[in-house]
Design an enzyme around this catalytic site. Sequence first.
Site, PDB file in Angstrom:
ATOM      1  CE  LYS A  22      -1.834   1.598   4.019  1.00  0.00           C
ATOM      2  NZ  LYS A  22      -1.567   3.004   4.335  1.00  0.00           N
ATOM      3  CG  ASN A  23       2.079   2.838   3.546  1.00  0.00           C
ATOM      4  OD1 ASN A  23       0.933   3.164   3.214  1.00  0.00           O
ATOM      5  ND2 ASN A  23       2.417   2.630   4.809  1.00  0.00           N
ATOM      6  CB  CYS A 116      -5.788  10.763  11.342  1.00  0.00           C
ATOM      7  SG  CYS A 116      -4.195  10.019  11.616  1.00  0.00           S
ATOM      8  NE  ARG A 121      -0.253  10.299  10.003  1.00  0.00           N
ATOM      9  CZ  ARG A 121      -0.684   9.305   9.252  1.00  0.00           C
ATOM     10  NH1 ARG A 121      -1.882   8.794   9.448  1.00  0.00           N
ATOM     11  NH2 ARG A 121       0.061   8.838   8.279  1.00  0.00           N
ATOM     12  CG  ASP A 304       2.798   1.538   9.371  1.00  0.00           C
ATOM     13  OD1 ASP A 304       2.318   2.371  10.148  1.00  0.00           O
ATOM     14  OD2 ASP A 304       3.108   1.809   8.189  1.00  0.00           O
ATOM     15  NE  ARG A 396      -7.601   4.412   5.092  1.00  0.00           N
ATOM     16  CZ  ARG A 396      -7.045   5.484   5.613  1.00  0.00           C
ATOM     17  NH1 ARG A 396      -7.474   5.956   6.754  1.00  0.00           N
ATOM     18  NH2 ARG A 396      -6.056   6.096   4.997  1.00  0.00           N
TER      19      ARG A 396
END
Length: 420
Positions: A22-23, A116, A121, A304, A396
């Site tokens: 994803k990243n 968030c 952030r 993460d 997500r």
Amino acid sequence: MDKLRITGGQRLSGEITVSGAKNAALPILCASLLSADAVTLANVPSLRDIDTTLKLLGQLGVRADRGRNTVTLQADQISSLEAPYELVKTMRASILVLGPLLARFGEARVSLPGGCAIGQRPVDQHIKGLEAMGAEIQIEHGFVIAKASRLKGAIIRTDMVTVTGTENLMMAAALADGETVIENAAREPEIIDLAELLIAMGANISGHGTDRIVIQGVERLHGAEHTIMPDRIETGTFLCAVAATGGDLMLRNTSHHTLGATLDKLREAGLHIEVGDDWIRGTMQGRPKATSFRTSEYPGFPTDMQAQLMALNTLADGTAFIVETIFENRFMHVQELIRLGAQIDIDGNTAVVTGVERLLGARVMATDLRASASLVIAGLAAEGSTEIERIYHLDRGYDRMESKLQAVGAQIERISKDNA
Ligand code: EPU
């Protein structure tokens, strides 16, 4: 809203194919804005964040042709230079269009991402770096409004290591006039993947993967083909799951090279790990051992993976000290793990986890992406039934997680709102 129902206690056994990262995919999709030619990507994961990014790029005028795990993007008819609030608020990574739009079109309006679930952030370092390259930037009505006739190379030293900040600046610098040096750059493998795509598009970049990236700007970039790297966090999540449940998992289409710190900790916890060029096998017998760690920038232990390794520690023999140094509020999963019977105390940015012999299924709520993954791991290991609500967070960033787990013996099902 969909939820997951898990009947815990099954050992996991079999093979899982890991999806694209994803990243890495998110900045790489945004990099397609840097050229009018087609950019073709393979190993693109099926995720809600990818859908959101394609929607955002579509609103800017980028054409996307999506196949199974592939997408071809063409940004030859850009019709808008604005990333609207509705999309940015659902996905902070939308800020990654700022650098490319400004560099290629001399202008961009991107809604300011707010805080968030995991922290404030801010994006001040993205802005500071672009200003150093000559951009005029104002914050008005919640938008970052940036202008520059042509960005100029500069020496930029970010105040802290920032992953998307480094990516935004690297993309902007690729089309700037002259040499840009990013000092204190993030060294995450996803930065290397983005740099490799940019180089394939004709960019002149060196030092990616170190904390000093040097970019010689070019006049234009051309089309390219690129395969997205495997998702190291998805890989680590499945390894935590087998360490928690016991069993034998073979993970394919992944790489151990990007997972050093995570594999070290899992070995410490008792997982037997074998690796090959593009596979990792994890075998677990008996109860895990407590393993303390602190999160840090790559190559340190990734934030993460913090929630998932915490879930494993809730069942471990001993007490683990877990220190979160990257985000100020990334312990939202703790209250939910406690519902399953975990013993966790929080003191500032440290969680003290005293392992218990067993967890008991309960109803819990996902609060963010990696928190959701930690609840899945705990639910798989718990006795009885666990229901996880708000799993849109999971969608997500994990590609069909429940199907992949079902295939290796987990009793896990998605309950859609229509048949709840
Ligand atoms: N920060 C600032 N100012 C900035 C930028 C960052 O103060 O201008 C701070 C942040 O608030 C944070 C720290 O610096 O405390 C590091 O943040 P970073 O910018 O590195 O995070 P990010 O780029 O927004 C990416 C990943 C995250 C991952 C972090 C850290 C993407 C799209 N997101 O976020 O992924 O946690 O790096 O590794 O690459 C996830 O996948 O679950 C996820 C949250």
